[in-house]
Scaffold this motif. Structure first.
Motif, PDB file in Angstrom:
ATOM      1  N   TRP A   1      -6.693   0.531  -1.362  1.00 32.35           N
ATOM      2  CA  TRP A   1      -5.959   0.481  -2.610  1.00 32.35           C
ATOM      3  C   TRP A   1      -5.046  -0.731  -2.608  1.00 32.35           C
ATOM      4  N   SER A   2      -5.098  -1.501  -3.671  1.00 31.17           N
ATOM      5  CA  SER A   2      -4.217  -2.651  -3.814  1.00 31.17           C
ATOM      6  C   SER A   2      -2.791  -2.143  -4.055  1.00 31.17           C
ATOM      7  N   VAL A   3      -1.845  -2.687  -3.312  1.00 30.33           N
ATOM      8  CA  VAL A   3      -0.432  -2.326  -3.469  1.00 30.33           C
ATOM      9  C   VAL A   3       0.407  -3.595  -3.437  1.00 30.33           C
ATOM     10  N   GLU A   4       1.600  -3.485  -3.940  1.00 26.66           N
ATOM     11  CA  GLU A   4       2.561  -4.579  -3.850  1.00 26.66           C
ATOM     12  C   GLU A   4       3.714  -4.117  -2.972  1.00 26.66           C
TER      13      GLU A   4
ATOM     14  N   HIS B   1      14.411  -6.389   3.183  1.00 31.15           N
ATOM     15  CA  HIS B   1      14.014  -7.757   2.901  1.00 31.15           C
ATOM     16  C   HIS B   1      12.975  -7.698   1.785  1.00 31.15           C
ATOM     17  N   SER B   2      13.231  -8.428   0.720  1.00 31.71           N
ATOM     18  CA  SER B   2      12.323  -8.424  -0.413  1.00 31.71           C
ATOM     19  C   SER B   2      10.973  -8.984   0.012  1.00 31.71           C
ATOM     20  N   GLY B   3       9.910  -8.289  -0.345  1.00 30.76           N
ATOM     21  CA  GLY B   3       8.573  -8.732   0.016  1.00 30.76           C
ATOM     22  C   GLY B   3       7.871  -9.383  -1.150  1.00 30.76           C
ATOM     23  N   ARG B   4       7.630  -8.625  -2.196  1.00 32.90           N
ATOM     24  CA  ARG B   4       6.994  -9.103  -3.412  1.00 32.90           C
ATOM     25  C   ARG B   4       5.655  -9.798  -3.170  1.00 32.90           C
ATOM     26  N   PHE B   5       4.784  -9.175  -2.422  1.00 33.42           N
ATOM     27  CA  PHE B   5       3.441  -9.711  -2.244  1.00 33.42           C
ATOM     28  C   PHE B   5       2.441  -8.573  -2.256  1.00 33.42           C
ATOM     29  N   LYS B   6       1.194  -8.918  -2.536  1.00 38.65           N
ATOM     30  CA  LYS B   6       0.135  -7.914  -2.633  1.00 38.65           C
ATOM     31  C   LYS B   6      -0.597  -7.795  -1.309  1.00 38.65           C
ATOM     32  N   THR B   7      -0.982  -6.583  -1.020  1.00 38.84           N
ATOM     33  CA  THR B   7      -1.762  -6.292   0.175  1.00 38.84           C
ATOM     34  C   THR B   7      -2.561  -5.023  -0.131  1.00 38.84           C
ATOM     35  N   TYR B   8      -3.006  -4.330   0.889  1.00 35.81           N
ATOM     36  CA  TYR B   8      -3.805  -3.126   0.700  1.00 35.81           C
ATOM     37  C   TYR B   8      -3.269  -1.996   1.553  1.00 35.81           C
ATOM     38  N   CYS B   9      -3.567  -0.768   1.131  1.00 36.07           N
ATOM     39  CA  CYS B   9      -3.248   0.377   1.979  1.00 36.07           C
ATOM     40  C   CYS B   9      -4.385   1.374   1.885  1.00 36.07           C
ATOM     41  N   GLN B  10      -4.391   2.280   2.837  1.00 36.64           N
ATOM     42  CA  GLN B  10      -5.444   3.292   2.935  1.00 36.64           C
ATOM     43  C   GLN B  10      -4.856   4.512   3.616  1.00 36.64           C
ATOM     44  N   SER B  11      -5.179   5.679   3.111  1.00 30.25           N
ATOM     45  CA  SER B  11      -4.769   6.916   3.762  1.00 30.25           C
ATOM     46  C   SER B  11      -5.572   7.067   5.053  1.00 30.25           C
ATOM     47  N   ILE B  12      -4.923   7.447   6.145  1.00 27.42           N
ATOM     48  CA  ILE B  12      -5.682   7.621   7.392  1.00 27.42           C
ATOM     49  C   ILE B  12      -6.354   8.985   7.455  1.00 27.42           C
ATOM     50  N   LYS B  13      -6.082   9.846   6.473  1.00 28.66           N
ATOM     51  CA  LYS B  13      -6.672  11.179   6.450  1.00 28.66           C
ATOM     52  C   LYS B  13      -8.184  11.120   6.282  1.00 28.66           C
ATOM     53  N   GLU B  14      -8.649  10.187   5.462  1.00 24.01           N
ATOM     54  CA  GLU B  14     -10.075  10.071   5.191  1.00 24.01           C
ATOM     55  C   GLU B  14     -10.546   8.675   5.588  1.00 24.01           C
ATOM     56  N   ASP B  15     -11.403   8.596   6.591  1.00 22.52           N
ATOM     57  CA  ASP B  15     -11.856   7.300   7.085  1.00 22.52           C
ATOM     58  C   ASP B  15     -12.639   6.490   6.057  1.00 22.52           C
ATOM     59  N   ASP B  16     -13.312   7.166   5.128  1.00 22.47           N
ATOM     60  CA  ASP B  16     -14.132   6.433   4.172  1.00 22.47           C
ATOM     61  C   ASP B  16     -13.430   6.198   2.833  1.00 22.47           C
ATOM     62  N   GLU B  17     -12.139   6.474   2.763  1.00 31.04           N
ATOM     63  CA  GLU B  17     -11.411   6.284   1.511  1.00 31.04           C
ATOM     64  C   GLU B  17     -11.328   4.804   1.154  1.00 31.04           C
ATOM     65  N   LEU B  18     -11.299   4.533  -0.119  1.00 32.98           N
ATOM     66  CA  LEU B  18     -11.184   3.167  -0.617  1.00 32.98           C
ATOM     67  C   LEU B  18      -9.871   2.524  -0.179  1.00 32.98           C
TER      68      LEU B  18
END
Length: 122
Positions: free
Chosen positions: A46-49, A27-44
């Motif tokens: 990141w904006s993703v689409e 299903h096409s999404g085409r919206f912006k959200t955020y993601c984060q690696s769970i490896k590092e709790d203090d990681e920034l």
């Protein structure tokens, strides 16, 4: 006389007439959200689409490259709502220099979970 070696044809990969062999429809999404690696709790964050989502996975477009195998939290982390967890499987650089990241979910989303998540973010 030597037979020529067949050359690789990249257009075959993007052929619109090619049959889709995926188990679950995208299903096409085409919206912006955020993601984060769970490896590092203090990681920034990141904006993703979100490019598309299925019960089995999601395709992201990101300025940051995540290594295959990286476990990601996907969603608006500072807001209430469900956060998706997925593993980066396929990572490919786009012609624009961004990264296309195909991710799989540890367990298939229920149809209603997927629809609710898409509706919440659209």
């Amino acid at each position: 006389m030597k037979t020529p070696t067949p050359s690789y044809d990249p257009s075959r990969r993007s052929n619109p007439g090619r049959k889709e062999h995926r188990a679950w429809p995208r299903h096409s999404g085409r919206f912006k959200t955020y993601c984060q690696s769970i490896k590092e709790d203090d990681e920034l964050l990141w904006s993703v689409e979100i490019k598309d989502v299925s019960r089995q996975g999601v395709k992201l477009l990101s300025h940051r490259r995540f290594e295959p195998g990286t476990i990601l939290r996907i969603g608006l982390i500072h807001e209430k709502g469900e956060i998706l967890v997925a593993r980066a499987v396929h990572v490919t650089q786009t012609p624009e220099g961004d990264w296309s990241i195909g991710c799989s979910f540890p367990k298939k989303l229920k149809e209603e979970e997927m629809r609710a998540w898409l509706e919440e973010k659209s």
